[in-house]
Write an enzyme that holds these catalytic residues in place. Structure first.
Site, mmCIF file in Angstrom:
data_model
loop_
_atom_site.group_PDB
_atom_site.id
_atom_site.type_symbol
_atom_site.label_atom_id
_atom_site.label_comp_id
_atom_site.label_asym_id
_atom_site.label_seq_id
_atom_site.Cartn_x
_atom_site.Cartn_y
_atom_site.Cartn_z
ATOM 1 N N PRO A 103 0.817 -1.224 0.000
ATOM 2 C CA PRO A 103 0.000 0.000 0.000
ATOM 3 C C PRO A 103 0.848 1.270 0.000
ATOM 4 C CG PRO A 103 -0.920 -1.606 1.516
ATOM 5 C CD PRO A 103 0.417 -2.139 1.090
ATOM 6 N N TYR A 104 1.979 1.221 0.688
ATOM 7 C CA TYR A 104 2.893 2.366 0.720
ATOM 8 C C TYR A 104 3.467 2.642 -0.667
ATOM 9 C CZ TYR A 104 7.158 4.999 1.880
ATOM 10 O OH TYR A 104 8.160 5.941 1.931
ATOM 11 N N TYR A 105 3.928 1.583 -1.340
ATOM 12 C CA TYR A 105 4.462 1.750 -2.694
ATOM 13 C C TYR A 105 3.383 2.233 -3.658
ATOM 14 C CZ TYR A 105 9.111 -0.141 -1.864
ATOM 15 O OH TYR A 105 10.401 -0.321 -1.428
ATOM 16 N N LYS A 144 2.913 5.909 -3.145
ATOM 17 C CA LYS A 144 4.014 6.661 -3.748
ATOM 18 C C LYS A 144 3.898 6.685 -5.275
ATOM 19 C CE LYS A 144 6.370 7.995 -0.154
ATOM 20 N NZ LYS A 144 6.403 9.449 0.164
#
Length: 215
Positions: free
Chosen positions: A126-128, A131
């Site tokens: 989810p972080y990638y 971004k």
């Protein structure tokens, strides 16, 4: 240069305001909590709460009069997917909108190594994803003079003053937070970094030179 650093309460953000101050820049620390602002003010920094959950129009009021914005905020993928979306994606996009509304051209985004390549999202997906889409918005949905920095895994090692902007499959995948902060400062000082997406891992090239020669 008058610079507003969003996420200055974090490790990279704090190092960035320290290095900007040493470099003689006029810097304001945007932080998440009032106690963080108090601590930074006591340490001699200009600091204020910058709420990434507020609306772009409100953010723009705080950013008026600045020459550049650094977005170093982030959940780091550790606070759950909901907050990752609200901070790393929507918070980033709203900061871009606010910068444009405030008449600011220069925007430095701290992203993540290989954020643009889904096949290399090895963890905290989810972080990638956040971004990836924030970077896409910055590049294709704004008129900001951007630089996107893509650091590898962040360490607390002392800064070396040297990096690589061409990571290899068998090379380093990490970088010290201090060197990321130095790359932010170098990017702000180097107009040739505008419009570039620059990977960052530990290496042997002096940071100012690496930023200038990045493709």
């Amino acid at each position: 240069m008058k610079v507003f650093v969003i996420g200055a309460g974090g490790n990279v953000g704090r190092l960035t305001i320290e290095q900007l101050k040493v470099a003689g820049q006029q810097v304001t620390a945007g932080v998440h909590r009032a106690e963080q602002a108090d601590d930074l003010q006591q340490a001699g920094y200009q600091a204020e709460v910058f709420d990434l959950l507020s609306q772009p129009q409100e953010m723009a009021q705080q950013l008026k009069g600045y020459d550049a914005v650094v977005f170093a905020a982030g959940s780091g993928g550790k606070t759950g997917a909901d907050m990752t979306i609200l901070v790393d994606l929507d918070g980033a996009v709203k900061s871009m909108q606010a910068a444009e509304n405030a008449g600011i051209a220069r925007f430095i985004m701290v992203s993540a190594l290989n954020a643009e390549d889904r096949t290399k999202w090895f963890a905290i997906k989810p972080y990638y994803a956040a971004k990836f889409y924030a970077d896409e918005w910055l590049m294709h949905r704004t008129n900001l003079a951007y630089t996107i920095l893509e650091p590898g895994a962040l360490t607390f090692d002392p800064g070396t003053g040297k990096v690589s902007t061409s990571p290899s499959d068998d090379g380093s995948k990490s970088i010290s937070r201090a060197d990321v902060a130095a790359a932010i400062v170098a990017s702000l000082n180097d107009p040739s970094s505008i419009g570039k997406v620059i990977p960052l891992v530990s290496g042997e090239q002096p940071i100012v030179e690496a930023i200038k020669n990045a493709k």
